[in-house]
Motif scaffolding. Structure first.
Motif, short mmCIF file in Angstrom:
data_model
loop_
_atom_site.label_atom_id
_atom_site.label_comp_id
_atom_site.label_asym_id
_atom_site.label_seq_id
_atom_site.Cartn_x
_atom_site.Cartn_y
_atom_site.Cartn_z
N ARG A 1 56.05 62.25 43.37
CA ARG A 1 55.11 62.47 42.28
C ARG A 1 54.81 61.18 41.59
N THR A 2 53.60 61.11 41.14
CA THR A 2 53.21 59.92 40.40
C THR A 2 52.30 60.33 39.25
N CYS A 3 52.38 59.62 38.19
CA CYS A 3 51.49 59.86 37.06
C CYS A 3 50.07 59.51 37.48
N ASP A 4 49.12 60.38 37.16
CA ASP A 4 47.73 60.09 37.51
C ASP A 4 46.97 59.49 36.33
N GLN A 5 47.72 59.08 35.30
CA GLN A 5 47.12 58.47 34.11
C GLN A 5 47.72 57.10 33.83
N LEU A 6 48.09 56.38 34.88
CA LEU A 6 48.71 55.07 34.69
C LEU A 6 47.73 54.10 34.03
N ARG A 7 48.28 53.24 33.18
CA ARG A 7 47.50 52.22 32.49
C ARG A 7 48.26 50.90 32.60
N CYS A 8 47.53 49.82 32.77
CA CYS A 8 48.14 48.50 32.88
C CYS A 8 48.22 47.87 31.49
N THR A 9 49.41 47.44 31.11
CA THR A 9 49.57 46.80 29.80
C THR A 9 49.17 45.33 29.84
N ALA A 10 48.97 44.76 31.03
CA ALA A 10 48.55 43.36 31.14
C ALA A 10 47.03 43.22 30.95
N CYS A 11 46.24 44.06 31.62
CA CYS A 11 44.78 43.96 31.51
C CYS A 11 44.18 45.10 30.69
N ASP A 12 45.02 46.04 30.23
CA ASP A 12 44.59 47.20 29.45
C ASP A 12 43.52 48.01 30.19
N PHE A 13 43.73 48.19 31.47
CA PHE A 13 42.79 48.90 32.31
C PHE A 13 43.49 50.09 32.95
N ARG A 14 42.76 51.18 33.18
CA ARG A 14 43.32 52.34 33.85
C ARG A 14 43.58 51.99 35.32
N VAL A 15 44.72 52.44 35.84
CA VAL A 15 45.07 52.21 37.25
C VAL A 15 44.40 53.31 38.08
N SER A 16 43.57 52.89 39.02
CA SER A 16 42.91 53.84 39.92
C SER A 16 43.78 54.05 41.14
N LEU A 17 43.73 55.25 41.70
CA LEU A 17 44.49 55.51 42.92
C LEU A 17 43.59 56.20 43.93
N PHE A 18 43.81 55.84 45.18
CA PHE A 18 42.98 56.35 46.27
C PHE A 18 43.88 56.86 47.38
N ASN A 19 43.87 58.17 47.58
CA ASN A 19 44.68 58.80 48.61
C ASN A 19 44.14 58.47 50.00
N ASP A 20 45.07 58.26 50.93
CA ASP A 20 44.75 58.00 52.34
C ASP A 20 44.03 56.67 52.57
N TYR A 21 44.30 55.69 51.70
CA TYR A 21 43.76 54.33 51.87
C TYR A 21 44.82 53.30 51.55
N ILE A 22 44.66 52.11 52.13
CA ILE A 22 45.44 50.94 51.75
C ILE A 22 44.45 49.81 51.50
N TRP A 23 44.90 48.76 50.84
CA TRP A 23 44.05 47.60 50.58
C TRP A 23 44.13 46.62 51.74
N ASP A 24 43.01 46.02 52.07
CA ASP A 24 42.97 44.97 53.08
C ASP A 24 43.79 43.78 52.58
N GLN A 25 44.42 43.06 53.50
CA GLN A 25 45.27 41.92 53.12
C GLN A 25 44.48 40.79 52.48
N SER A 26 43.18 40.76 52.64
CA SER A 26 42.37 39.70 52.06
C SER A 26 42.06 39.92 50.58
N CYS A 27 42.49 41.06 50.02
CA CYS A 27 42.24 41.34 48.60
C CYS A 27 42.89 40.26 47.73
N ASP A 28 42.21 39.91 46.66
CA ASP A 28 42.78 38.95 45.70
C ASP A 28 42.39 39.34 44.28
N TYR A 29 42.94 38.60 43.34
CA TYR A 29 42.73 38.88 41.92
C TYR A 29 41.24 38.97 41.56
#
Length: 83
Positions: A1-29
């Motif tokens: 189980r995971t909270c579906d209302q996660l928030r980042c305290t560093a950027c103050d942005f809501r954490v989005s989640l996507f089922n059945d996907y992963i990020w490409d290794q080329s992703c960056d900040y």
């Protein structure tokens, strides 16, 4: 189980989640900083993977393929935002 209302305290942005996907290794900040939360732009670096889940805010991202305790990752600043 995971909270579906996660928030980042560093950027103050809501954490989005996507089922059945992963990020490409080329992703960056800058990719996430410039494209969150627009799904149409994020799809460019999403890879379909059954049973996985991709998480991201504007400053951090993770691809999870198995049961993982995200609290052990010191660099993540994700907390429950509503419960």
């Amino acid at each position: 189980r995971t909270c579906d209302q996660l928030r980042c305290t560093a950027c103050d942005f809501r954490v989005s989640l996507f089922n059945d996907y992963i990020w490409d290794q080329s992703c960056d900040y800058l990719f996430f900083r410039n494209n969150m939360p627009e799904l149409s732009k994020l799809r460019a670096k999403m890879i379909k993977k059954k049973g996985a889940r991709a998480y991201a805010c504007q400053c951090s991202w993770r691809s999870i393929g198995e049961l993982t305790d995200l609290q052990t990752e010191q660099q993540l600043r994700w907390v429950c935002g509503k419960h």
